[in-house]
Write an enzyme that holds these catalytic residues in place. Sequence first.
Site, PDB file in Angstrom:
ATOM      1  N   GLU A 271       0.840  -1.213   0.000  1.00  0.00           N
ATOM      2  CA  GLU A 271       0.000   0.000   0.000  1.00  0.00           C
ATOM      3  C   GLU A 271       0.871   1.258   0.000  1.00  0.00           C
ATOM      4  OE1 GLU A 271      -3.261  -0.102  -0.624  1.00  0.00           O
ATOM      5  OE2 GLU A 271      -2.837  -2.233  -0.720  1.00  0.00           O
ATOM      6  N   TRP A 274       1.484   1.799  -3.473  1.00  0.00           N
ATOM      7  CA  TRP A 274       0.427   2.519  -4.208  1.00  0.00           C
ATOM      8  C   TRP A 274       0.573   4.027  -4.020  1.00  0.00           C
ATOM      9  CZ3 TRP A 274      -2.746   1.590  -8.032  1.00  0.00           C
ATOM     10  CH2 TRP A 274      -3.111   0.280  -8.320  1.00  0.00           C
ATOM     11  N   TRP A 303     -21.665  13.099 -18.355  1.00  0.00           N
ATOM     12  CA  TRP A 303     -22.079  12.850 -16.977  1.00  0.00           C
ATOM     13  C   TRP A 303     -23.473  13.421 -16.736  1.00  0.00           C
ATOM     14  CZ3 TRP A 303     -18.712   9.582 -14.890  1.00  0.00           C
ATOM     15  CH2 TRP A 303     -17.366   9.628 -15.281  1.00  0.00           C
ATOM     16  N   ASN A 338     -10.637   2.754   3.532  1.00  0.00           N
ATOM     17  CA  ASN A 338     -10.352   2.611   2.095  1.00  0.00           C
ATOM     18  C   ASN A 338     -11.446   1.872   1.331  1.00  0.00           C
ATOM     19  OD1 ASN A 338      -8.598   2.736  -0.296  1.00  0.00           O
ATOM     20  ND2 ASN A 338      -8.531   0.518  -0.046  1.00  0.00           N
ATOM     21  N   TRP A 356     -16.548  12.654 -11.797  1.00  0.00           N
ATOM     22  CA  TRP A 356     -15.660  12.326 -10.683  1.00  0.00           C
ATOM     23  C   TRP A 356     -14.987  13.551 -10.082  1.00  0.00           C
ATOM     24  CZ3 TRP A 356     -10.449  13.455 -11.524  1.00  0.00           C
ATOM     25  CH2 TRP A 356     -10.052  13.637 -12.850  1.00  0.00           C
ATOM     26  N   TRP A 379      -9.878   8.499  -7.236  1.00  0.00           N
ATOM     27  CA  TRP A 379     -11.096   8.870  -7.981  1.00  0.00           C
ATOM     28  C   TRP A 379     -11.002   8.447  -9.445  1.00  0.00           C
ATOM     29  CZ3 TRP A 379     -15.901  10.126  -6.661  1.00  0.00           C
ATOM     30  CH2 TRP A 379     -16.135  10.413  -5.313  1.00  0.00           C
TER      31      TRP A 379
END
Length: 465
Positions: A271, A274, A303, A338, A356, A379
């Site tokens: 992680e 990431w 959207w 998360n 988003w 996102w």
Amino acid sequence: MNLVWFRNDLRLDDNPALYKACQQSDSVKAVFIATPAQWSSHHDAPVKLALMHAALQNLAGNLAQLGITFDLLEAETFDDCPQLLEVFCNHHGITRVWFNREYPLNEIKRDQQVIHLLQKSGIETFSQTSDLIVPEPLSNQQGEYYKVFTPWYKAWMKQVSSSPVRVLSSPKAVGPALKVKPIPIFGDQSAYRRDLWPADEEKAQQMLMDFIQKRSDHYDEHRDIPSINGTSTASPYLATGILSVRRCLFEIQQHCDLKGADWRENAWARELGWREFYRNLIIGFPKLSRGEPFKAETQAIVWEYDQSQINAWKNGLTGYPIIDAAMRQLQRTGWMHNRLRMLSASFFNKLMLHDWHIGETYFMENLIDGDFASNNGGWQWSASTGCDASPWFRIFNPTRQSEKFDPEGTFIRKMVPELSSLDNRHIHDPTPDQRERLAYPLPVLDYKSARERVLDRFKTCLKPG
Ligand SMILES: Cc1cc2nc3c(=O)[nH]c(=O)nc-3n(C[C@H](O)[C@H](O)[C@H](O)COP(=O)(O)OP(=O)(O)OC[C@H]3O[C@@H](n4cnc5c(N)ncnc54)[C@H](O)[C@@H]3O)c2cc1C
């Protein structure tokens, strides 16, 4: 005289700019520049600013013990920083300025302007790496930046394994202890939960060690269950630099070594990977800092826009208990688990089909750990507009996810107390009668038809030609 300019590195531990400035001279000052208008344009949350303010108070005390004076300067935006620093340096006879690098585009531009102006005035500048474990973004054999996590992670691990992670200790005192000056307040302190997020560096380190020694062995098994304190909750401290990411990796490596385990297999270290991958992306692809999607073709997605749905999502009143529990956790604590960030983001940009960017901004405006690279990455992953993102046809079913990750509704009961009397089956999706009786809203959308709509929209908008 040396000056250390603190930014997102509000600590003594493993702070290369501070460490080197103190090594080089016994005459060191420190500053932090509050930039309220810039923070507001970056949508930094009041709770994050309040945490920073509290961390600065602690830092100023710790610096005073080392004989370093600390000043809080104030500018409106980053554009005002070069001149402010130049005036400060000239006034205090400072000849060298030290700082640790930051990577979003506006921060890079600010630093370039500072370096340019200070150098013109004969002041030397030294920028250090503190927020990355591998100092430069990695590129593949073709010399291109990686766009997929797994090959990037392999290359990253190879680099990290080739030389042990080195962390710097806190610097030694450069002079006798000084009296601490109180720091002027900035930002709105009212929503900040000091009980949950103490700002002292020492406490943050204790929390880290507590996680590593007592909970990290169960991380993989517990990390997706929001009712369990199964993750480190280090993110607010990493986002503000109260904790060093290198310290985090170093400590988990030590822990694995002691247990005879291979740190490269450790889920928590992955992680941290990431986090670093998203930092590599914002360095390699400045368009991300300009608000563009990673995949240009996704700009064609049309959207929806429905303010009442957006409000229901923000206020935790969508009628989907797990989503409402997630959004209320954010409102109440400034933090969200998360798994719930993944679910609430997917609900927003897939099932509700909202842009988003709106969700990304709302998260930044409310998260105590708001971090441009990780938030944008999360996102765009969720909206399928990012590199190595979730495929566009992957749409979480909130009710199934709720049954899987909160089977007894423990987390929902805590965050959505009006549902706490329901049994384990109905807590995930109350009947219309139960909703009416408990004053809980009907669902803002029907999952099945919302799923069909988004699949259809992505298919149509992403059609080649
Ligand atoms: C839509 C969305 C928005 C997000 N916004 C942010 C944000 O603004 N700031 C932020 O720090 N994280 C963000 N994340 C990533 C992740 O949710 C948080 O880092 C994590 O929940 C923090 O809890 P923790 O410290 O207990 O994490 P742990 O599970 O203990 O992980 C340790 C550290 O690794 C890093 N990390 C863990 N998971 C991720 C991830 N998926 N992406 C990047 N870094 C990760 C964080 O620095 C974290 O503190 C977002 C994820 C999504 C899906």
